[in-house]
Design a protein around this motif. Structure first.
Motif, PDB file in Angstrom:
ATOM      1  N   GLN A 118      26.643 -13.181 -10.588  1.00 40.71           N
ATOM      2  CA  GLN A 118      26.492 -13.449 -12.124  1.00 40.71           C
ATOM      3  C   GLN A 118      27.037 -12.273 -12.886  1.00 40.71           C
ATOM      4  N   ALA A 121      30.799 -12.921 -12.953  1.00 39.80           N
ATOM      5  CA  ALA A 121      31.179 -14.238 -13.913  1.00 39.80           C
ATOM      6  C   ALA A 121      31.279 -13.626 -15.268  1.00 39.80           C
ATOM      7  N   TYR A 122      30.172 -12.834 -15.704  1.00 34.60           N
ATOM      8  CA  TYR A 122      30.071 -12.307 -16.855  1.00 34.60           C
ATOM      9  C   TYR A 122      31.182 -11.301 -17.507  1.00 34.60           C
ATOM     10  N   GLU A 125      34.216 -13.179 -17.969  1.00 35.08           N
ATOM     11  CA  GLU A 125      34.068 -13.829 -19.410  1.00 35.08           C
ATOM     12  C   GLU A 125      34.427 -12.934 -20.622  1.00 35.08           C
TER      13      GLU A 125
END
Length: 295
Positions: A118, A121-122, A125
């Protein structure tokens, strides 16, 4: 006048582009702005009633009920906005939308385990968001420069005399604004001294530390947060500085949906429910965790 023009420009852009998702985002954003203003007024009225000892009155309860409904509508609208923004993709977001999303991602990353799926992924982004923000900011600066050069050639001689007069007038008004700002800062420092027990020298040192914050929030607003920290019973220059830093990050990330009074309530919840003791975090990290959960 400037705000009206900006809103009209946004509306015109939406119509020209024919983007239904952006149109819906615009409508939701306008609705949220009205709800936020309404909540500020409700908080002022509730504070006034509370000072009059009318916290148990029907009038106070009615205001409280309206505040709850407004807050629920705000969260519903924000969720819809996030879903729409995910649908249209980063390349179709406005600069304001990109900056808002980047702020939300930064707050989320603070509470994630580094190296986790996670977290990666963040982080990815956030990298894309920052790259797009830099791209759009560069284009805006280039366009501004080009237009400025053309305007300068056309108006250099015609506006020379007027420019001198405008400069003198601008200097006078700027100086007056500077004096007014200094008075307001002095009043804000006095309020911080009352609630925190800090000396004038300590408050001056606290204000100097604000320059290390990665924020554009005005010093007056940061002083207001310091005042709220004092009301929470937080003591010491360094502890107040940490509180102001995390409280400001929460306000920025949540799009000003939290008032200064509500920020104080987050701090109270952090202390009352001993979030730090349960998770092994200090007060600053505990407040950030709670704010992230609210977000």
């Amino acid at each position: 006048m400037a705000k009206t023009i900006r809103d009209e420009d946004i509306r015109l852009s939406i119509i020209i582009n024919g983007n239904k998702s952006q149109n819906e985002i615009y409508e939701l954003d306008q609705a949220n702005r009205k709800l936020i203003e309404s909540n500020k007024e409700l908080n002022r009225e509730m504070t006034s009633l509370s000072r009059q000892g009318k916290k148990q009155s029907d009038e106070y309860k009615a205001l409280e009920n309206t505040l709850r409904k407004n807050t629920a509508s705000l969260e519903t609208n924000k969720q819809k906005i996030r879903e729409l923004e995910n649908t249209i993709g980063i390349s179709n977001l406005t600069l304001a939308q990109l900056k808002r999303r980047a702020a939300e991602v930064r707050v989320a990353l603070v509470n994630m385990t580094p190296g986790s799926a996670q977290f990666k992924a963040y982080s990815a982004e956030l990298g894309k968001l920052n790259a797009r923000i830099s791209e759009l900011s560069g284009k805006a600066r280039a366009s501004s420069l080009s237009l400025g050069m053309v305007a300068d050639q056309l108006n250099r001689y015609q506006t020379l005399i007027a420019g001198v007069a405008a400069t003198l007038a601008g200097f006078y008004f700027s100086f007056q604004q500077f004096i007014d700002l200094q008075h307001k800062i002095a009043d804000g420092q006095a309020d911080v001294m009352k609630t925190t027990g800090l000396t004038k020298a300590e408050v001056d040192e606290l204000m100097k530390s604000f320059s290390s914050f990665n924020t554009r929030t005005p010093r007056l607003e940061l002083l207001k947060l310091a005042e709220e920290g004092g009301r929470l019973g937080i003591e010491g220059t360094e502890n107040i500085r940490k509180f102001v830093n995390v409280a400001n990050m929460l306000k920025v990330a949540l799009g000003d949906a939290l008032s200064d009074v509500q920020i104080r309530e987050v701090g109270k919840l952090t202390s009352v429910y001993r979030i730090g003791a349960e998770s092994g975090r200090d007060f600053e990290q505990s407040m950030m965790s709670l704010g992230s959960a609210i977000n």
